[in-house]
Design an enzyme around this catalytic site. Structure first.
Site, PDB file in Angstrom:
ATOM      1  CD  GLU A 178      -0.333  -6.024  -9.877  1.00 30.18           C
ATOM      2  OE1 GLU A 178       0.587  -5.186  -9.842  1.00 30.18           O
ATOM      3  OE2 GLU A 178      -1.482  -5.777 -10.250  1.00 30.18           O
ATOM      4  NE  ARG A 206      11.041  -0.138  -7.266  1.00 23.53           N
ATOM      5  CZ  ARG A 206      10.249  -0.879  -8.053  1.00 23.53           C
ATOM      6  NH1 ARG A 206      10.594  -1.136  -9.288  1.00 23.53           N
ATOM      7  NH2 ARG A 206       9.113  -1.333  -7.613  1.00 23.53           N
ATOM      8  CE  LYS A 244       4.885  -6.241 -13.423  1.00 17.30           C
ATOM      9  NZ  LYS A 244       3.970  -6.485 -12.304  1.00 17.30           N
TER      10      LYS A 244
HETATM   11  P1  ATP Z   1       6.822  -2.803 -11.892  1.00 16.04           P
HETATM   12  O1  ATP Z   1       7.157  -1.806 -10.834  1.00 16.04           O
HETATM   13  O2  ATP Z   1       7.875  -3.024 -12.895  1.00 16.04           O
HETATM   14  O3  ATP Z   1       5.480  -2.593 -12.490  1.00 16.04           O
HETATM   15  P2  ATP Z   1       5.799  -4.473  -9.912  1.00 16.04           P
HETATM   16  O4  ATP Z   1       6.458  -4.091  -8.652  1.00 16.04           O
HETATM   17  O5  ATP Z   1       4.455  -3.938 -10.153  1.00 16.04           O
HETATM   18  O6  ATP Z   1       6.761  -4.163 -11.120  1.00 16.04           O
HETATM   19  P3  ATP Z   1       5.171  -7.087  -9.123  1.00 16.04           P
HETATM   20  O7  ATP Z   1       4.680  -8.124 -10.019  1.00 16.04           O
HETATM   21  O8  ATP Z   1       4.253  -6.549  -8.124  1.00 16.04           O
HETATM   22  O9  ATP Z   1       5.747  -6.001 -10.082  1.00 16.04           O
HETATM   23  O10 ATP Z   1       6.529  -7.488  -8.428  1.00 16.04           O
HETATM   24  C1  ATP Z   1       6.740  -8.698  -7.773  1.00 16.04           C
HETATM   25  C2  ATP Z   1       7.845  -8.513  -6.779  1.00 16.04           C
HETATM   26  O11 ATP Z   1       9.028  -8.068  -7.428  1.00 16.04           O
HETATM   27  C3  ATP Z   1       7.482  -7.484  -5.736  1.00 16.04           C
HETATM   28  O12 ATP Z   1       7.794  -8.005  -4.460  1.00 16.04           O
HETATM   29  C4  ATP Z   1       8.350  -6.316  -6.057  1.00 16.04           C
HETATM   30  O13 ATP Z   1       8.708  -5.636  -4.897  1.00 16.04           O
HETATM   31  C5  ATP Z   1       9.553  -6.961  -6.754  1.00 16.04           C
HETATM   32  N1  ATP Z   1      10.175  -6.036  -7.696  1.00 16.04           N
HETATM   33  C6  ATP Z   1       9.574  -5.377  -8.705  1.00 16.04           C
HETATM   34  N2  ATP Z   1      10.444  -4.566  -9.324  1.00 16.04           N
HETATM   35  C7  ATP Z   1      11.639  -4.721  -8.707  1.00 16.04           C
HETATM   36  C8  ATP Z   1      12.947  -4.158  -8.879  1.00 16.04           C
HETATM   37  N3  ATP Z   1      13.205  -3.250  -9.816  1.00 16.04           N
HETATM   38  N4  ATP Z   1      13.937  -4.564  -8.041  1.00 16.04           N
HETATM   39  C9  ATP Z   1      13.689  -5.482  -7.107  1.00 16.04           C
HETATM   40  N5  ATP Z   1      12.494  -6.042  -6.879  1.00 16.04           N
HETATM   41  C10 ATP Z   1      11.469  -5.677  -7.668  1.00 16.04           C
HETATM   42 MG    MG Z   2       5.804  -2.010  -8.397  1.00 16.75          MG
END
Ligand code: ATP
Ligand code: MG
Length: 627
Positions: free
Chosen positions: A68, A299, A309
């Site tokens: 995102e 994750r 974030k």
């Molecule tokens: P956050 O949880 O930090 O707000 P997010 O999941 O909202 O991050 P996205 O931009 O949606 O962030 O993430 C893009 C991709 O990265 C998604 O497929 C998500 O599953 C993966 N991702 C996010 N955080 C992690 C993590 N800690 N470990 C592995 N993959 C991750």
């Molecule tokens: Mg997330």
């Protein structure tokens, strides 16, 4: 217990509570630092190999990384990027970069550029496959009307509050909305008027008609469209209805003909919804088969940092760090400025592997991967961080002699450079001790040490100022002991210290970075694991959005204490140090080892010939490890 309950509450029975595993240590069979090692098997590699064998996708492997554009990428994303791009590359496939830009209020091109830049920095290439969920707004809208026409979607005019009340709980089924039985014609009319801007935000949502009694809350008539009178950074004012995340995500995958849709565990109980949506569309001839299949992995949870974030934004906007690329930030722009390497992240990805159950990784594992990579790649240089003068009393005044230092102890092909030796040198203040403890092999009155790449010297004492501080250490050298000359090793000394010629050394700003937080799990009173995966909260927020059709910005996981209380006050120390002349011409982002100190990088933005600036990437040894 309270927090685990809270995490659990929003989840369907299909999901499991995060296991309370201890900090994962690097496996003893950890992959060696060498890049050429064959990849170790993991469940995703096994699935893809099997699909290729059976020809499920005709040998195609298409993955995607779907961020995102509402923040900067962090270390956790590096795991996801490594998996998605890595699996595609290993199988001759492609990985798409897709911006999931379904929330017009929070997204920005600034973030998109940074995200693309970080993926490229990590060494991955999406070729021509850079997409946006917003590219599919027309198709998504068409499919929504199709769902209405099939009697599979309806416009609900309840408030978010009312919808939440009828949603049910983990144990109680939901209750049908009074609007659930609107006619197809009425739904179509209302939905089109929503699109045409007749209603204010929140007046209606479009919901799928699935099953209000499903044990999986995600299937209890999730909202798929909401009204948002807001400009979108790509589609401008074309739309005032926007599709919600779950609906958009699975259809985007299908439209791009993704084969393996890889995401984190918190989306496991959304999978039945994704499958329902794309299966219905495929049955109706709206989507092509074979459809994407989603797989979930754990994750990355890393100690001594925060990866949410929301918290990263808070650290930046409240000024706890110097911006998104502050070298202490666990962002990829921060990692780059810190001197971490893309190769180090790849080593890390292989070393921690990929699994289906949550665990915590000690940040020391990541630091070790960086050390392993930097040890092989970084040239050696000399820097004196806390200088005191060393005067060689029997060295001729004004004379200068070249000593030669190898640029890399294991890589002679990298050559060597000259270090000028003069009568007055700079050494580390703590390499001299007037009352040395037992086992002290460095300078002390009467003691002998080798000046690395130079001569053996014998300490004869020190000058002090009025306050008793040492202002200069004195020694004499033995001209028969120069490193690299015949017989130099005839006399053995245990101590070996680094030095710089006072006349030739260059002043440099050195930023000594350390961990941003002083405890393994910031904000947690108890030990690692009790809070489960912090990031799960965000997945649930998205879920709440899908059901209620509102923004879901409330934080449902109230931490036990404020994570900001756990900031490490010593995470950044700026000093003026002295570095060898060769470092004046270091290019920004050049990584070196300062002998005996650690790995450092010439700052990407501030370093220049006139004002050298080096950031400490990591010390040579883990000073946080328990002895
Ligand atoms: P956050 O949880 O930090 O707000 P997010 O999941 O909202 O991050 P996205 O931009 O949606 O962030 O993430 C893009 C991709 O990265 C998604 O497929 C998500 O599953 C993966 N991702 C996010 N955080 C992690 C993590 N800690 N470990 C592995 N993959 C991750
Ligand atoms: Mg997330």
């Amino acid at each position: 217990m309270k927090l685990v309950d809270e995490l659990f509450m929003n989840k369907s029975p299909l999901s499991a509570a995060p296991p309370q595993s201890p900090i994962a240590a690097p496996s003893p069979a950890a992959a060696p630092a060498s890049a050429a090692a064959a990849p170790a098997p993991n469940f995703l590699r096994t699935i893809i190999a099997e699909d290729n064998r059976t020809g499920k996708y005709g040998g195609r492997v298409v993955t995607r990384f779907p961020p995102e554009p509402n923040g900067y990428l962090h270390y956790g994303h590096a795991k996801s990027i490594g998996l998605n791009f890595g699996l595609a590359a290993e199988n001759g496939g492609v990985c798409h970069l897709r911006f999931d830009d379904t929330n017009p209020l929070k997204e920005d091109v600034e973030y998109e550029d940074s995200i693309a830049g970080s993926v490229r920095w990590l060494g991955y290439d999406w070729g021509s496959h850079r997409y946006h969920a917003s590219d599919y707004y027309d198709a998504l809208y068409r499919f929504a009307e199709w769902f209405i026409e099939q009697g599979l979607a309806y416009v609900d005019s309840q408030s978010a509050e009312e919808m939440r009340a009828l949603r049910g709980t983990l144990t109680d089924p939901g209750t049908a909305s009074p609007n659930r039985d609107r006619s197809i014609a009425e739904n179509l009319d209302l939905f089109r008027r929503m699109r045409d801007g007749e209603f204010p935000d929140g007046a209606h949502v479009l919901r799928l008609k699935i099953d209000m009694t499903s044990p999986n809350v995600n299937l209890r008539d999730p909202a798929i469209y909401r009204i948002r009178h807001a400009s979108h950074h790509r589609t401008g004012d074309k739309w005032c209805v926007y599709p919600l995340y779950d609906y958009t995500h699975c259809i985007s995958d299908a439209l791009e003909r993704i084969t393996h849709s890889i995401c984190t565990l918190e989306f496991q109980d959304h999978r039945p919804l994704y499958d329902w949506v794309i299966e219905k569309l495929a049955e109706g001839g709206q989507l092509e088969r074979p459809l994407p299949q989603q797989y979930e992995f754990a994750r990355l949870n890393l100690t001594y940092v925060v990866l949410s974030k929301r918290r990263l934004i808070e650290l930046v906007t409240r000024g706890y760090v110097d911006g998104w690329d502050d070298p202490r930030m666990p962002t990829l722009v921060g990692a780059r400025r810190r001197g971490f390497t893309p190769e180090g992240f790849r080593i890390f990805g292989e070393r921690i592997g990929v699994s289906k159950s949550d665990s915590w990784i000690d940040i020391g594992v990541l630091e070790d991967c960086m050390r392993d990579d930097l040890n092989a790649r970084a040239q050696r240089r000399i820097a004196v961080l806390d200088p005191v003068r060393l005067v060689i009393d029997n060295f001729p005044e004004g004379a200068s002699e070249e000593c030669f230092a190898p640029n890399h102890p294991q890589r002679p092909e990298l050559g060597r450079r000259a270090l000028p030796l003069t009568r007055e040198l700079l050494i580390e203040r703590d390499d001299y001790d007037e009352q040395p403890r037992k086992g002290w092999f460095r300078l002390a009155p009467g003691a002998e040490v080798r000046l690395r790449y130079g001569y053996i010297v014998r300490c004869v004492g020190a000058d002090r100022d009025g306050a008793g501080n040492v202002t200069a250490v004195h020694c004499t050298y033995d001209p028969a002991t120069k490193s690299g000359t015949p017989g130099a090793d005839a006399r053995k000394v245990k101590g070996n210290i680094h030095w710089l010629s006072a006349a030739h050394a260059i002043a440099a700003e050195v930023r000594l970075y350390d961990r941003l937080f002083k405890v393994p799990v910031p904000g947690s009173r108890s030990s690692v694991g009790t809070r489960g995966a912090e990031g799960a909260a965000d997945g649930e927020l998205r879920h709440a959005v899908a059901v209620a059709g509102d923004d879901g910005d409330d934080d449902s996981t109230v931490p036990e204490r404020n994570y900001l209380d756990d900031l490490n006050p010593d995470s950044k120390r700026v000093i003026t140090a002295f570095v060898e002349p060769a470092l004046a011409t270091a290019a920004p982002e050049e990584r070196v080892q300062f002998e005996r100190h650690g790995y450092f990088v010439a700052d990407q933005r501030d370093h220049g010939r006139a004002r050298p600036v080096f950031n400490r990437t990591v010390t040579l040894r883990d000073s946080w490890a328990k002895p």
